[in-house]
Design a protein around this motif. Structure first.
Motif, PDB file in Angstrom:
ATOM      1  N   TYR A 247       0.847  -1.192   0.000  1.00 14.38           N
ATOM      2  CA  TYR A 247       0.000   0.000   0.000  1.00 14.38           C
ATOM      3  C   TYR A 247       0.882   1.243   0.000  1.00 14.38           C
ATOM      4  O   TYR A 247       2.051   1.191   0.371  1.00 14.38           O
ATOM      5  N   GLN A 248       0.299   2.364  -0.372  1.00 11.15           N
ATOM      6  CA  GLN A 248       1.062   3.595  -0.482  1.00 11.15           C
ATOM      7  C   GLN A 248       0.750   4.551   0.667  1.00 11.15           C
ATOM      8  O   GLN A 248      -0.406   4.756   1.025  1.00 11.15           O
ATOM      9  N   ALA A 249       1.832   5.139   1.210  1.00 13.56           N
ATOM     10  CA  ALA A 249       1.661   6.203   2.192  1.00 13.56           C
ATOM     11  C   ALA A 249       1.286   7.501   1.496  1.00 13.56           C
ATOM     12  O   ALA A 249       0.563   8.327   2.024  1.00 13.56           O
ATOM     13  N   ARG A 250       1.805   7.678   0.306  1.00 12.51           N
ATOM     14  CA  ARG A 250       1.457   8.767  -0.598  1.00 12.51           C
ATOM     15  C   ARG A 250       1.941   8.339  -1.974  1.00 12.51           C
ATOM     16  O   ARG A 250       2.699   7.365  -2.095  1.00 12.51           O
ATOM     17  N   ARG A 254       5.754   3.627  -0.856  1.00 10.38           N
ATOM     18  CA  ARG A 254       5.060   2.540  -0.180  1.00 10.38           C
ATOM     19  C   ARG A 254       5.236   2.636   1.333  1.00 10.38           C
ATOM     20  O   ARG A 254       6.180   3.239   1.830  1.00 10.38           O
ATOM     21  N   VAL A 255       4.323   2.022   2.034  1.00 11.44           N
ATOM     22  CA  VAL A 255       4.331   2.059   3.494  1.00 11.44           C
ATOM     23  C   VAL A 255       5.414   1.126   4.019  1.00 11.44           C
ATOM     24  O   VAL A 255       5.493  -0.039   3.620  1.00 11.44           O
ATOM     25  N   ARG A 304       4.299   8.222   7.854  1.00  9.50           N
ATOM     26  CA  ARG A 304       4.073   8.515   6.440  1.00  9.50           C
ATOM     27  C   ARG A 304       5.366   8.547   5.639  1.00  9.50           C
ATOM     28  O   ARG A 304       5.412   8.106   4.498  1.00  9.50           O
ATOM     29  N   ARG A 332      -4.988   5.970   4.526  1.00  8.26           N
ATOM     30  CA  ARG A 332      -5.626   4.658   4.648  1.00  8.26           C
ATOM     31  C   ARG A 332      -4.625   3.524   4.449  1.00  8.26           C
ATOM     32  O   ARG A 332      -4.678   2.499   5.131  1.00  8.26           O
ATOM     33  N   GLY A 333      -3.673   3.712   3.504  1.00 11.69           N
ATOM     34  CA  GLY A 333      -2.694   2.659   3.250  1.00 11.69           C
ATOM     35  C   GLY A 333      -1.789   2.401   4.429  1.00 11.69           C
ATOM     36  O   GLY A 333      -1.431   1.254   4.728  1.00 11.69           O
ATOM     37  N   VAL A 334      -1.387   3.481   5.151  1.00 16.47           N
ATOM     38  CA  VAL A 334      -0.524   3.326   6.323  1.00 16.47           C
ATOM     39  C   VAL A 334      -1.262   2.563   7.420  1.00 16.47           C
ATOM     40  O   VAL A 334      -0.732   1.608   8.003  1.00 16.47           O
ATOM     41  N   ARG A 336      -3.842   0.556   7.220  1.00 17.47           N
ATOM     42  CA  ARG A 336      -4.130  -0.827   6.838  1.00 17.47           C
ATOM     43  C   ARG A 336      -2.882  -1.707   6.924  1.00 17.47           C
ATOM     44  O   ARG A 336      -2.933  -2.833   7.426  1.00 17.47           O
ATOM     45  N   ALA A 337      -1.735  -1.168   6.444  1.00 13.08           N
ATOM     46  CA  ALA A 337      -0.506  -1.960   6.437  1.00 13.08           C
ATOM     47  C   ALA A 337      -0.067  -2.318   7.856  1.00 13.08           C
ATOM     48  O   ALA A 337       0.307  -3.478   8.125  1.00 13.08           O
TER      49      ALA A 337
END
Length: 351
Positions: A247-250, A254-255, A304, A332-334, A336-337
């Motif tokens: 997933y992406q932090a931005r 990636r996270v 982040r 959301r990605g951070v 969730r990861a």
């Protein structure tokens, strides 16, 4: 015809109220200076008060010889002659004027140039008259002529667009890579991954060795370190285990998730400073962890921006992270990861 093309040949403009103001344009497309003089004479006889003329430069004289400069790709420069008087002529037209030419070929050597010139005449509210083709847009139904030229211009653009799309599709089908070439080759990407996993190397040092910027390496980090690949520490201490999540932090980053929360042994209180690559908004880059808002901001920033294990182990505290988790405002990605890896972070939320 005089050799000086810097000034227009001028006659007294019509003085009758409501009469069209005629402006002529001629250019030397072939033949000698006499041919251009004949065109100018025909325009004057047609009643043009002002005549603009573009003459061919004398290629035999050094003053008119174009410099032989090569473009960046090594190609010879475009030898197409400019038409400064045509641009000046079109810029002088006002609503109610009429541009008179001896033939439509005077306005351009291609359909695209001709359509562009006619479109410019229409936009300024002027008319067009061509002596050879007996064309006059000021006559009844003349606006239909403008619409025909506009349709030709649209058709030409559509043909170019379709040809470009077909060419790109054919290139993709042939397996060709389109667009700007990558800053790093696949071999260099592999080398970057190996270098960044060594404790003695830093991101800045690797970037300098490859002759690229740190931002370029950040751009390629998701490709270098795929999800699940361990990210080593960059200090002499034992490396903590961390991985890049899918997933992406931005966008473009990636996270990064620590594999064991016990490795998070950063400050739990007092003042803490972040390096410039993680935080650059406030001079000094310091946070007072006794301030609840500053503490939240500090943890959100690290989660982040972290790109290596040391970013997490040096700046985060495990107990503080667990207690703050429900209050943190994170992408959301951070969230969730980290929750997929550490289920204990979900406990405070569900309590």
């Amino acid at each position: 015809m005089s050799g000086n093309n810097a000034a227009a040949a001028t006659l007294e403009p019509p003085a009758t109220p409501g009469q069209w103001l005629l402006t002529g344009y001629a250019r030397a497309t072939e033949g000698t200076a006499e041919a251009l003089a004949e065109r100018v004479s025909a325009l004057r006889e047609a009643g043009c008060g002002t005549v603009y003329a573009d003459e061919l430069p004398d290629r035999r004289t050094p003053d008119h010889k174009a410099p032989d400069r090569r473009t960046r790709d090594g190609k010879a420069p475009d030898r197409k002659l400019p038409q400064p008087r045509l641009r000046e002529c079109l810029g002088s037209l006002r609503a109610g004027d009429v541009l008179v030419v001896t033939g439509l070929d005077q306005l351009g050597g291609s359909q695209r140039e001709l359509a562009g010139a006619v479109g410019e005449i229409r936009r300024c509210g002027a008319g067009l008259r061509s002596l050879r083709e007996d064309l006059d847009t000021t006559a009844p139904g003349g606006d239909a002529i403008f619409r025909v030229f506009a349709g030709l211009a649209d058709l030409g653009r559509a043909a170019i667009s379709a040809g470009t799309s077909d060419g790109l599709a054919a290139a993709r089908a042939a397996g060709k890579r389109l667009g700007r070439p990558p800053a790093l080759t696949p071999q260099q990407l592999t080398e970057v991954g190996d270098l960044l996993r060594r404790p003695e190397n830093t991101l800045s040092g690797v970037a300098r060795s490859l002759g690229v910027s740190r931002s370029t390496l950040y751009k390629y980090l998701p490709d270098v370190m795929h999800a699940g690949v361990p990210v080593a520490s960059t200090t002499g201490r034992p490396a903590a285990s961390a991985h890049l999540a899918p997933y992406q932090a931005r966008p473009g980053r990636r996270v990064l998730v620590i594999d064991d929360l016990a490795d998070l042994r950063g400050p739990a209180g007092g003042r803490a400073a972040l390096p410039l690559r993680l935080f650059w908004s406030v001079p000094g880059h310091e946070f007072d962890l006794a301030d609840p808002d500053a503490r939240l901001w500090y943890y959100q920033t690290v989660l982040r921006e972290a790109s290596r294990a040391d970013d997490l182990t040096r700046h985060l505290d495990a107990a503080t992270l667990v207690s703050l988790w429900p209050e943190l405002y994170l992408p959301r990605g951070v969230r969730r990861a980290w929750e997929e890896r550490h289920h204990e972070l979900l406990a405070p939320v569900s309590a």
